[in-house]
Design an enzyme around this catalytic site. Structure first.
Site, PDB file in Angstrom:
ATOM      1  N   SER A  93       0.815  -1.198   0.000  1.00 13.92           N
ATOM      2  CA  SER A  93       0.000   0.000   0.000  1.00 13.92           C
ATOM      3  C   SER A  93       0.854   1.255   0.000  1.00 13.92           C
ATOM      4  O   SER A  93       2.032   1.241   0.332  1.00 13.92           O
ATOM      5  CB  SER A  93      -0.867   0.021   1.265  1.00 13.92           C
ATOM      6  OG  SER A  93      -0.016   0.112   2.401  1.00 13.92           O
ATOM      7  N   LYS A  94       0.224   2.318  -0.373  1.00 13.91           N
ATOM      8  CA  LYS A  94       0.840   3.630  -0.333  1.00 13.91           C
ATOM      9  C   LYS A  94       1.193   3.882   1.134  1.00 13.91           C
ATOM     10  O   LYS A  94       0.738   3.174   2.027  1.00 13.91           O
ATOM     11  CB  LYS A  94      -0.201   4.679  -0.776  1.00 13.91           C
ATOM     12  CG  LYS A  94       0.435   5.928  -1.335  1.00 13.91           C
ATOM     13  CD  LYS A  94       0.294   5.976  -2.843  1.00 13.91           C
ATOM     14  CE  LYS A  94       1.073   7.160  -3.401  1.00 13.91           C
ATOM     15  NZ  LYS A  94       1.311   7.029  -4.843  1.00 13.91           N
ATOM     16  N   ARG A  95       2.004   4.861   1.384  1.00 11.73           N
ATOM     17  CA  ARG A  95       2.370   5.219   2.755  1.00 11.73           C
ATOM     18  C   ARG A  95       3.511   4.352   3.268  1.00 11.73           C
ATOM     19  O   ARG A  95       4.151   4.651   4.221  1.00 11.73           O
ATOM     20  CB  ARG A  95       1.142   5.098   3.687  1.00 11.73           C
ATOM     21  CG  ARG A  95       0.963   6.120   4.779  1.00 11.73           C
ATOM     22  CD  ARG A  95       1.031   7.575   4.511  1.00 11.73           C
ATOM     23  NE  ARG A  95       2.013   8.099   3.588  1.00 11.73           N
ATOM     24  CZ  ARG A  95       2.385   9.365   3.586  1.00 11.73           C
ATOM     25  NH1 ARG A  95       1.844  10.187   4.420  1.00 11.73           N
ATOM     26  NH2 ARG A  95       3.264   9.796   2.745  1.00 11.73           N
ATOM     27  N   GLN A  96       3.723   3.225   2.607  1.00 11.15           N
ATOM     28  CA  GLN A  96       4.866   2.406   3.014  1.00 11.15           C
ATOM     29  C   GLN A  96       5.853   2.309   1.856  1.00 11.15           C
ATOM     30  O   GLN A  96       6.619   1.364   1.756  1.00 11.15           O
ATOM     31  CB  GLN A  96       4.411   1.004   3.418  1.00 11.15           C
ATOM     32  CG  GLN A  96       3.673   0.971   4.749  1.00 11.15           C
ATOM     33  CD  GLN A  96       3.744  -0.403   5.406  1.00 11.15           C
ATOM     34  OE1 GLN A  96       4.780  -1.017   5.463  1.00 11.15           O
ATOM     35  NE2 GLN A  96       2.609  -0.875   5.907  1.00 11.15           N
TER      36      GLN A  96
END
Length: 480
Positions: A255-258
């Site tokens: 996922s985004k954010r990681q």
RNA sequence: GCACCCAUCGACUAGAGGCCUAGGUCGUCACCCUUUCACGGUGAAAACACGGGUUCGAAUCCCGUUGGGUGUACCA
């Protein structure tokens, strides 16, 4: 596996960018089709008006093309099974919903989102499994007529049997058995008239004559609903193959954010499509031998669903970088120069001089994981005069031995022929012989004089790229 | 919670009962090459989640436990 020629599809939602997981799903579909002489279809699933992003469908297609995945049918390609955009297929879904309704395999639900939410909360509070309570399933015909006459909005839900079980086969995971009573009465048609994924997907896959549904594992839990729909319609279900998920370092769904999840992000950072495709292909699939470097065609030759693994795979950028480095150094000089052009220009190099641009980039081809890596190596090419940063460096170059080295170097550099890294290195060797200075005492003064730094590329490369004139000029400047 | 899926080195994986003192690749470390950095070369550390079965023999088959993931939306 069936012997018929497969028809497969990649069906993204136009909500922004192409997820690397999506790229892999698209790739496996593509490879599977190519391997078996089948057809790959691009279908746009834009039934969620709320998440729809203008232009995203076009961007998706463009990114897929960049990755080298070419489809046989799709929105821009046409084909005999169109339209390939779900928002243009509303009447088709409406007709199929009407049929389910008429055959009592679906029912209208007048519950409002608020009511459903309240019911859900109540169930959670009572520690019961949240599921639709089925109250509208029991509405009688009169009641339904009255509510419709009143213009009340409604959804249409799948009438899942109350008992029994359903068995489905997955090409990757084998047989799976699910009890009907664990399946919710899924909404098929939203109150805005658009179908949900479940309905649109099944109807389209059938109408588009899809033979193999190859998609992410997140769909596995809803596959029973899909199978039930095929049964209700009286259609043969396609084969299913649920791919393992791509994961973050902590093993949650990528996922985004990681980290970056968009193919566009990697593209912008200078990752080559060949490298990204190669890397992603090996996340969940392997050829059964030790090969790792694969062109797209080689992948299409070797790909097979029964070598797809079941467990999720962590997306490790370090390995992607390694792949990119491999592909970068194998690139034709002109293309590498092209990719490095922005950093070359930033270092003051005229990239219209293609010979010069290629000379510089090929000198550093082995230093790069991404094109931007070239930037820190280019400092010595700056037209600004060399200024030593520390007393230690100034002392190093002022030493009597250093003066002798610089002098001898300047003398010999004036007439070696040709001027390239080999001849320059040989020349430095002879400077060593002549002066008796060697090791650090020999190289450091030269390095400082030519680049102003203690670390950097090979001296031969530095001098070659600087050219004879600038090399001599810098030596002269240091000798004061 | 419930349903479903999954489980070999830090990561990607090979392994479909004896070929496994578990192989390869990335990463890590060491050494070599090298004035330096990188490349390259050589080598090392590093894994079968646990417990029961089945079997002459299990990483491989079965059951359970544990752990992880996904799903549980009028999102896909």
């Amino acid at each position: 596996m069936s012997t018929i020629t497969p028809r497969v599809r990649f069906a993204p939602s136009p909500t922004g960018y192409l997820h690397v997981g999506g790229l892999r799903t698209a790739l496996y579909n593509y490879l599977f089709a190519r391997r078996h002489g089948g057809t790959v279809i691009l279908r746009i699933e834009d039934t969620d008006r709320g998440r729809y992003v203008e232009g995203a469908a076009e961007a998706l297609a463009e990114t897929l093309a960049w990755a080298g995945l070419h489809f046989d049918e799709g929105p821009a390609l046409g084909g005999a099974h169109g339209p390939y955009v779900q928002s243009e297929r509303s009447e088709i879904y409406a007709a199929h919903v009407a049929r389910l309704l008429a055959e009592d395999k679906a029912y209208r639900c007048f519950c409002t989102p608020e009511e459903l939410e309240a019911s859900r909360q109540r169930q959670i509070a009572e520690k019961r499994d949240p599921a639709y309570d089925g109250r509208c399933r029991r509405l009688d015909a009169e009641d339904i007529q009255r509510r419709m006459a009143d213009g009340l909005p409604f959804t249409v839900r799948l009438k899942v049997p109350r008992m029994g079980q359903l068995q489905l086969r997955d090409l990757i995971r084998g047989d799976i058995v699910v009890q009907y009573d664990t399946i919710d009465d899924q909404v098929l048609l939203k109150s805005d008239g658009f179908p949900t994924y479940h309905l649109a997907n099944v109807v389209d896959d059938h109408l588009m004559e899809i033979t193999h549904v190859i998609r992410g594992e997140e769909w596995l839990p809803s596959t029973p609903k899909h199978v039930l729909l095929y049964e209700f319609f009286g259609w043969d279900a396609p084969e299913f193959a649920h791919l393992p998920l791509l994961l973050n370092a902590d093993r949650s769904k990528l996922s985004k954010r990681q980290g970056d999840v968009a193919v566009e992000d990697y593209r912008a950072k200078g990752f080559l499509p060949e490298a990204l495709v190669n890397f992603v292909a090996l996340l969940g699939w392997n050829p059964g031998d030790d090969r790792e470097l694969f062109s797209r065609d080689e992948l299409a030759q070797s790909f097979s669903l029964d070598r797809v693994s079941k467990a999720g795979a962590v997306f490790d950028v370090e390995k992607l970088k390694w792949f990119n480095a491999q592909y970068l150094r194998a690139l034709p000089p002109a293309r590498l120069a092209d990719l490095c052009a922005p950093w070359l220009r930033a270092a003051g190099i005229d990239t219209d001089d293609t010979a010069r641009a290629m000379q510089v980039t090929t000198a550093f081809a082995n230093y790069l994981e991404v094109p931007a890596d070239i930037a820190p190596h280019l400092g010595f090419l700056s037209p600004a005069p060399i200024v030593l940063a520390s007393d230690a460096e100034r002392a190093a170059i002022a030493a009597p031995e250093a003066r002798r080295v610089l002098t001898a170097f300047a003398t010999r550099a004036a007439d070696i022929e040709p001027w390239n890294r080999e001849t320059i290195k040989a020349m430095i060797k002879s400077v060593q012989t002549e002066t008796g200075v060697k090791g650090k005492a020999l190289f450091l003064p030269l390095r400082l004089a030519l680049s102003g730094a203690e670390h950097g590329p090979d001296l031969g490369i530095i001098a070659e790229l600087l050219g004879r004139a600038r090399t001599l000029e810098r030596i002269r400047a240091m000798r004061g």
